[in-house]
Motif scaffolding. Sequence first.
Motif, PDB file in Angstrom:
ATOM      1  N   VAL A  72      -2.999  -7.475  -5.963  1.00 47.07           N
ATOM      2  CA  VAL A  72      -3.266  -6.485  -4.914  1.00 47.07           C
ATOM      3  C   VAL A  72      -3.751  -5.174  -5.534  1.00 47.07           C
ATOM      4  CG1 VAL A  72      -2.181  -5.014  -3.174  1.00 47.07           C
ATOM      5  CG2 VAL A  72      -1.679  -7.456  -3.201  1.00 47.07           C
ATOM      6  N   LEU A  73      -3.106  -4.751  -6.610  1.00 50.74           N
ATOM      7  CA  LEU A  73      -3.482  -3.496  -7.266  1.00 50.74           C
ATOM      8  C   LEU A  73      -4.864  -3.578  -7.897  1.00 50.74           C
ATOM      9  CD1 LEU A  73      -0.085  -2.473  -8.954  1.00 50.74           C
ATOM     10  CD2 LEU A  73      -1.063  -1.671  -6.793  1.00 50.74           C
ATOM     11  N   ALA A 122      -7.519  -3.106  -5.164  1.00 46.95           N
ATOM     12  CA  ALA A 122      -7.500  -1.867  -4.379  1.00 46.95           C
ATOM     13  C   ALA A 122      -8.548  -0.916  -4.945  1.00 46.95           C
ATOM     14  CB  ALA A 122      -6.117  -1.242  -4.444  1.00 46.95           C
ATOM     15  N   GLU A 145      -4.414   3.742  -1.150  1.00 48.10           N
ATOM     16  CA  GLU A 145      -4.187   2.732  -0.123  1.00 48.10           C
ATOM     17  C   GLU A 145      -2.696   2.407   0.055  1.00 48.10           C
ATOM     18  OE1 GLU A 145      -6.975  -0.686  -0.234  1.00 48.10           O
ATOM     19  OE2 GLU A 145      -7.890   0.354  -1.928  1.00 48.10           O
ATOM     20  N   THR A 146      -2.345   2.068   1.286  1.00 46.97           N
ATOM     21  CA  THR A 146      -0.992   1.605   1.590  1.00 46.97           C
ATOM     22  C   THR A 146      -0.907   0.119   1.274  1.00 46.97           C
ATOM     23  OG1 THR A 146      -0.644   3.237   3.339  1.00 46.97           O
ATOM     24  CG2 THR A 146       0.686   1.237   3.453  1.00 46.97           C
ATOM     25  N   VAL A 147       0.213  -0.314   0.722  1.00 46.18           N
ATOM     26  CA  VAL A 147       0.445  -1.735   0.450  1.00 46.18           C
ATOM     27  C   VAL A 147       1.400  -2.251   1.526  1.00 46.18           C
ATOM     28  CG1 VAL A 147       1.354  -3.433  -1.179  1.00 46.18           C
ATOM     29  CG2 VAL A 147       0.102  -1.430  -2.016  1.00 46.18           C
ATOM     30  N   LYS A 155       2.565   2.785  -1.757  1.00 47.92           N
ATOM     31  CA  LYS A 155       1.159   3.091  -1.991  1.00 47.92           C
ATOM     32  C   LYS A 155       0.701   2.449  -3.301  1.00 47.92           C
ATOM     33  CE  LYS A 155       0.498   6.165   1.398  1.00 47.92           C
ATOM     34  NZ  LYS A 155      -0.590   6.087   2.400  1.00 47.92           N
ATOM     35  N   VAL A 156      -0.597   2.260  -3.436  1.00 46.96           N
ATOM     36  CA  VAL A 156      -1.168   1.704  -4.658  1.00 46.96           C
ATOM     37  C   VAL A 156      -0.754   2.534  -5.874  1.00 46.96           C
ATOM     38  CG1 VAL A 156      -3.351   1.370  -5.900  1.00 46.96           C
ATOM     39  CG2 VAL A 156      -3.102   0.502  -3.569  1.00 46.96           C
ATOM     40  N   SER A 159      -3.474  -4.485   0.309  1.00 49.86           N
ATOM     41  CA  SER A 159      -3.648  -3.040   0.391  1.00 49.86           C
ATOM     42  C   SER A 159      -4.503  -2.785   1.627  1.00 49.86           C
ATOM     43  CB  SER A 159      -4.323  -2.503  -0.867  1.00 49.86           C
ATOM     44  OG  SER A 159      -5.635  -3.047  -0.992  1.00 49.86           O
ATOM     45  N   THR A 160      -4.645  -1.527   2.010  1.00 53.12           N
ATOM     46  CA  THR A 160      -5.358  -1.171   3.241  1.00 53.12           C
ATOM     47  C   THR A 160      -6.736  -1.823   3.335  1.00 53.12           C
ATOM     48  OG1 THR A 160      -4.254   0.985   3.215  1.00 53.12           O
ATOM     49  CG2 THR A 160      -6.153   0.762   4.651  1.00 53.12           C
TER      50      THR A 160
END
Length: 231
Positions: A29-30, A33, A39-41, A177-178, A216-217
């Motif tokens: 995910v990171l 991003a 971005e919000t996770v 958050k990221v 992530s967002t």
Amino acid sequence: MKRGKKYLAAVKEYDKAAQYAPAEAIENVLKMASAKFDETVEVHVRLGVDGRHADQQVRGAVVLPHGTGKTVRVLVFAKGDKAKEAEEAGADFVGAEDLVSKIQGEGWFDFDVVVATPDMMGVVGRLGRVLGPKGLMPNPKSGTVTMDVTRAISEIKAGKVEYRLDKTNIIHVPVGKVSFGKDKLVDNFRTLIGAIIKAKPSAAKGQYLRSISMSSTMGPGVKINPLRAEE
């Protein structure tokens, strides 16, 4: 939307069909991003329950060890000493019938969480039709109907998140958050999953954690193996 080289390379590295351990999923995910903002996770958990039945509802709240990275605006319905206590505890808005009129008459929703003392629920009940659909109605199960407004406010400000089933029996919760990095996101994820597992209804049959994904967002969803969720 045009994607950067880093994102495109990361997408090629991860398997959309694979189910990862939580730490591996977060790493993916990171990597993906790539937005210019933090971005919000978010975690999405599908449960093996039928939320249409009262005895299979899953709802509660948990304080994430590292918070969510979001500034939360708290509205408190209280009177007298409890209103003063709420103000001193850092509530963003405190009131009673005046706030009901503001919400109903002006369509005012500049708040993220609503807390109420039990004696105010008759007043707050008038807002059920507008607060309910937005998931803002105070509820004893999530600790937002309480006489201990100081504790409620401090926990919310510290990173308390509410989890509840949607109509498709999925729970959607932000876990940070990221910019938090892998370790803090893993901690928050474990805390959330632990709370959801603890909230398993006795009426639930079969596999409880059906599927879990994280994204992530702006990134794609990465699947987490439900059997490894507590790793």
